[in-house]
Design an enzyme around this catalytic site. Structure first.
Site, PDB file in Angstrom:
ATOM      1  N   LYS A 258       0.837  -1.204   0.000  1.00  0.00           N
ATOM      2  CA  LYS A 258       0.000   0.000   0.000  1.00  0.00           C
ATOM      3  C   LYS A 258       0.873   1.255   0.000  1.00  0.00           C
ATOM      4  O   LYS A 258       1.725   1.431   0.861  1.00  0.00           O
ATOM      5  CB  LYS A 258      -0.901   0.019   1.241  1.00  0.00           C
ATOM      6  CG  LYS A 258      -1.637   1.346   1.468  1.00  0.00           C
ATOM      7  CD  LYS A 258      -2.494   1.341   2.737  1.00  0.00           C
ATOM      8  CE  LYS A 258      -3.077   2.724   3.037  1.00  0.00           C
ATOM      9  NZ  LYS A 258      -3.870   2.761   4.293  1.00  0.00           N
ATOM     10  N   ASP A 263      -2.658  10.406   3.317  1.00  0.00           N
ATOM     11  CA  ASP A 263      -4.024   9.998   3.635  1.00  0.00           C
ATOM     12  C   ASP A 263      -4.698  11.045   4.511  1.00  0.00           C
ATOM     13  O   ASP A 263      -4.519  11.078   5.723  1.00  0.00           O
ATOM     14  CB  ASP A 263      -3.993   8.637   4.355  1.00  0.00           C
ATOM     15  CG  ASP A 263      -5.401   8.128   4.685  1.00  0.00           C
ATOM     16  OD1 ASP A 263      -6.384   8.697   4.147  1.00  0.00           O
ATOM     17  OD2 ASP A 263      -5.503   7.165   5.469  1.00  0.00           O
ATOM     18  N   LYS A 270      -9.860  13.171   8.290  1.00  0.00           N
ATOM     19  CA  LYS A 270      -9.237  12.853   9.580  1.00  0.00           C
ATOM     20  C   LYS A 270      -9.170  14.107  10.447  1.00  0.00           C
ATOM     21  O   LYS A 270      -9.231  15.230   9.947  1.00  0.00           O
ATOM     22  CB  LYS A 270      -7.809  12.336   9.351  1.00  0.00           C
ATOM     23  CG  LYS A 270      -7.738  10.915   8.827  1.00  0.00           C
ATOM     24  CD  LYS A 270      -6.294  10.459   8.709  1.00  0.00           C
ATOM     25  CE  LYS A 270      -6.207   9.040   8.161  1.00  0.00           C
ATOM     26  NZ  LYS A 270      -6.772   8.016   9.048  1.00  0.00           N
ATOM     27  N   ASP A 340     -12.118   7.084   4.453  1.00  0.00           N
ATOM     28  CA  ASP A 340     -10.838   6.915   5.149  1.00  0.00           C
ATOM     29  C   ASP A 340     -10.407   5.448   5.202  1.00  0.00           C
ATOM     30  O   ASP A 340      -9.278   5.148   5.577  1.00  0.00           O
ATOM     31  CB  ASP A 340     -10.943   7.509   6.561  1.00  0.00           C
ATOM     32  CG  ASP A 340      -9.592   7.750   7.202  1.00  0.00           C
ATOM     33  OD1 ASP A 340      -8.574   7.674   6.471  1.00  0.00           O
ATOM     34  OD2 ASP A 340      -9.549   8.019   8.413  1.00  0.00           O
ATOM     35  N   GLU A 342      -9.459   3.661   2.843  1.00  0.00           N
ATOM     36  CA  GLU A 342      -9.081   3.694   1.429  1.00  0.00           C
ATOM     37  C   GLU A 342      -8.027   2.654   1.067  1.00  0.00           C
ATOM     38  O   GLU A 342      -7.927   2.263  -0.094  1.00  0.00           O
ATOM     39  CB  GLU A 342      -8.571   5.095   1.058  1.00  0.00           C
ATOM     40  CG  GLU A 342      -7.099   5.367   1.353  1.00  0.00           C
ATOM     41  CD  GLU A 342      -6.711   5.292   2.827  1.00  0.00           C
ATOM     42  OE1 GLU A 342      -7.631   5.417   3.674  1.00  0.00           O
ATOM     43  OE2 GLU A 342      -5.525   5.095   3.129  1.00  0.00           O
ATOM     44  N   ARG A 344      -7.750  -0.516   1.698  1.00  0.00           N
ATOM     45  CA  ARG A 344      -8.332  -1.758   1.164  1.00  0.00           C
ATOM     46  C   ARG A 344      -8.913  -1.531  -0.239  1.00  0.00           C
ATOM     47  O   ARG A 344      -8.964  -2.454  -1.039  1.00  0.00           O
ATOM     48  CB  ARG A 344      -9.389  -2.295   2.143  1.00  0.00           C
ATOM     49  CG  ARG A 344     -10.574  -1.383   2.351  1.00  0.00           C
ATOM     50  CD  ARG A 344     -11.325  -1.672   3.636  1.00  0.00           C
ATOM     51  NE  ARG A 344     -10.655  -1.122   4.824  1.00  0.00           N
ATOM     52  CZ  ARG A 344     -11.094  -1.266   6.067  1.00  0.00           C
ATOM     53  NH1 ARG A 344     -12.191  -1.951   6.316  1.00  0.00           N
ATOM     54  NH2 ARG A 344     -10.436  -0.733   7.074  1.00  0.00           N
TER      55      ARG A 344
HETATM   56  N1  BES Z   1      -3.870   4.780   7.018  1.00  0.00           N
HETATM   57  C1  BES Z   1      -4.937   4.570   7.918  1.00  0.00           C
HETATM   58  C2  BES Z   1      -4.569   3.617   9.057  1.00  0.00           C
HETATM   59  C3  BES Z   1      -3.744   4.216  10.156  1.00  0.00           C
HETATM   60  C4  BES Z   1      -4.335   5.014  11.114  1.00  0.00           C
HETATM   61  C5  BES Z   1      -2.420   3.922  10.269  1.00  0.00           C
HETATM   62  C6  BES Z   1      -3.581   5.529  12.150  1.00  0.00           C
HETATM   63  C7  BES Z   1      -1.666   4.434  11.313  1.00  0.00           C
HETATM   64  C8  BES Z   1      -2.249   5.224  12.245  1.00  0.00           C
HETATM   65  C9  BES Z   1      -6.115   3.953   7.184  1.00  0.00           C
HETATM   66  O1  BES Z   1      -6.280   4.364   5.889  1.00  0.00           O
HETATM   67  C10 BES Z   1      -7.334   4.382   7.933  1.00  0.00           C
HETATM   68  O2  BES Z   1      -7.614   5.531   7.956  1.00  0.00           O
HETATM   69  N2  BES Z   1      -8.023   3.418   8.535  1.00  0.00           N
HETATM   70  C11 BES Z   1      -9.158   3.690   9.310  1.00  0.00           C
HETATM   71  C12 BES Z   1     -10.191   2.646   8.982  1.00  0.00           C
HETATM   72  C13 BES Z   1     -11.564   2.983   9.511  1.00  0.00           C
HETATM   73  C14 BES Z   1     -12.135   4.159   8.769  1.00  0.00           C
HETATM   74  C15 BES Z   1     -12.436   1.758   9.323  1.00  0.00           C
HETATM   75  C16 BES Z   1      -8.774   3.646  10.786  1.00  0.00           C
HETATM   76  O3  BES Z   1      -7.952   2.809  11.160  1.00  0.00           O
HETATM   77  O4  BES Z   1      -9.253   4.481  11.540  1.00  0.00           O
HETATM   78 ZN    ZN Z   2      -4.590   4.955   4.908  1.00  0.00          ZN
HETATM   79 MN    MN Z   3      -7.424   6.146   5.743  1.00  0.00          MN
END
Ligand code: BES
Ligand code: ZN
Ligand code: MN
Length: 486
Positions: A258, A263, A270, A340, A342, A344
């Site tokens: 990835k 992001d 966020k 968010d 994204e 996957r």
């Molecule tokens: N890149 C983030 C995951 C992440 C979050 C990595 C914080 C490191 C620290 C990913 O794209 C994301 O935002 N995931 C969300 C998923 C949720 C919306 C189901 C998350 O983990 O909050």
């Molecule tokens: Zn992400």
């Molecule tokens: Mn994200």
């Protein structure tokens, strides 16, 4: 940096520094060195200048000897792989702080596994030279030019040399990954990563790179991946790097990393605090670059295809909105309940694309969920797989290299949370976010052996040591090295 193995008389090898890993009880080689110094090391232990405790140290000068300086590193209590690595890393860091050009490394009281220890030493020396400098060659010029790994017996030098070549390549691979990941997102864009991939292949007979642009992806039907980059002015790329170290007919291991170069969360924006760290959301992709780099250096007899979907996730008038339904390359439709989630969405199309390489195995690496930090903290990567043997091989690779993962279940009861009233699936579930994310991916990986590494906790450090770690390059390389039968 030159690494050598030698079993010559260590009292006659001319170096600037001799690194001696030892506990407070001197035996074998440590005793021999102490005798040659008329008990100077014993005296330092007695006076309390050197405790022998894990990763403690003491430096003293011996200007009239073949080695001008002795660096003692404590190994008492180094009972686990993790602790041994800690001692070796502290030694490498300290060595790099001294003005030494040539060094001699003596570690026979730490571990009997010569190849392993030589590899961790070389890896640690390389990573100790890492310095962010805004370029793709992120190492500081150091005085250190050569390290000789000393062996008790001549017959051990072959194993040691093998370990040195391998460890140095892993260390450089980690530095490659860190260098890319630490770059700010205004420099490290999807196009920048594509140009880096082309650079990596240049002059390398075993490596070929190709880039799929957005138009190509549209033709392939990658509606899910494209829905993520829709709101960004930076066009997305699907980067494919292929390393051919075995016969053409050998099925490859496909690594899918990835690379969301930034992001923001998209329309599901966020919170502002710490959002800068989302430049690290391409660490999975960076680790694939690191592995390809290490493969070039080790010339492992294996075929590996690295696929890096690279996009930026931004909010905009033309960005994907919560509730939008997109069609993936597999034909399955996805209701994007949260923009968010994204990672996957880009991985699923890359995983479908992976099938055309007729893979032996597919491993994806992604900073996918914050939830994995809740489950495992920042020390351990999450591992989910549809194949027990593959899961064990990766766990073993992690244990050996000190770059560990822990397996979480992929049971179908979790998968139910992805139900959507408007598409084949939703892109988020409810509880157990790391598992439901992997369940989502597993719907696209039915045709091959697959494992998913969630590295959201392990890929970078926050706080005063903010920066990428280069993980899981060591685990992946250990897995590939074992698989290649080296
Ligand atoms: N890149 C983030 C995951 C992440 C979050 C990595 C914080 C490191 C620290 C990913 O794209 C994301 O935002 N995931 C969300 C998923 C949720 C919306 C189901 C998350 O983990 O909050
Ligand atoms: Zn992400
Ligand atoms: Mn994200």
């Amino acid at each position: 940096m030159e690494f050598k193995a030698s079993a010559a008389n260590l009292l006659t090898i001319k170096v600037d520094s001799l690194i001696l890993l030892t506990g407070s009880q001197l035996h074998n080689t440590a005793k021999l060195i102490d005798d040659s110094l008329n008990g100077a090391i014993q005296a330092l232990i007695k006076s309390g200048d050197f405790s022998g405790k894990l990763a403690s140290n003491c430096i003293f000068h011996t200007p009239d000897r073949a080695s001008k300086r002795i660096i003692l590193i404590g190994v008492d209590g180094a009972s686990t792989t993790q602790k041994m690595i800690k001692a070796i890393e502290s030694a490498a860091l300290l060595l790099n702080k001294t003005p030494s050009a040539k060094a001699l490394w003596i570690g026979d009281s730490l571990s009997d596994d010569i190849e392993w220890q030589a590899s961790i030493m070389a890896r640690s020396v390389q990573t100790s030279r890492y310095k962010y400098n805004g370029s793709s060659k992120p190492t500081k010029p150091s005085k250190l030019k050569s390290v000789t790994y000393w062996c008790v017996k001549k017959s051990q030098t072959t194993s040691a040399t093998k370990g040195l070549v391998y460890g140095s390549a892993v260390g450089n691979g980690m530095n490659t990954a860190r260098g890319l990941a630490d770059l700010p997102a205004n420099i490290c864009t999807p196009n920048f990563l594509a140009s880096q991939a082309k650079k990596l292949a240049k002059g390398q007979a075993k490596v070929t790179t190709s880039i799929l642009k957005e138009a190509d992806m549209k033709t392939l039907g990658m509606g899910s991946l494209l829905s993520v980059s829709a709101g960004s002015v930076e066009p997305g790329n699907l980067i494919v790097m292929s390393y051919q170290g075995a016969e053409k007919t050998t099925k490859p291991v496909v690594l899918v990393g990835k690379a969301v170069t930034f992001d923001t969360g998209g329309i599901s924006l966020k919170a502002g605090r710490g959002m800068d760290e989302m430049k690290f959301d391409m660490c999975g992709g960076a680790s694939v670059f690191g592995v390809i780099n290490a493969l070039i250096e080790t010339q492992l007899h294996i075929n590996v295809v690295g696929i890096v979907p690279a996009v930026e996730n931004m909010p905009a008038g033309n960005a994907t909105k919560p509730g939008d339904v997109v069609t993936s390359m597999s034909g399955q439709t996805i209701e994007v309940l949260n923009t968010d989630a994204e990672g996957r969405l880009i991985l699923c199309d890359a995983l479908t694309y992976a099938a055309r390489f007729e893979p032996d195995t597919v491993i994806d690496i992604a900073t996918l969920t914050g939830a994995v930090i809740g489950a495992l903290g920042k020390l351990t990567a999450g591992l989910l797989s549809n194949d027990d043997e593959l899961a064990d091989q990766l766990l073993n690779g992690g244990t050996l290299s000190g770059d560990r993962a822990w397996r979480l279940p992929l049971w179908e009861e979790y998968d139910k949370q992805l139900k959507s009233n408007f598409a084949d699936m939703a892109n988020i579930g409810g509880e157990a976010g790391t598992i439901t994310a992997a369940c989502f991916l597993s719907r696209f990986t039915k045709d091959y052996k697959w494992a998913h590494l969630d590295i959201a906790g392990t890929a970078w450090h926050s706080g005063s040591a903010k920066g990428a770690t280069g993980r899981p390059v060591p685990m992946l390389m250990q897995y590939l090295c074992t698989k290649a039968g080296h």
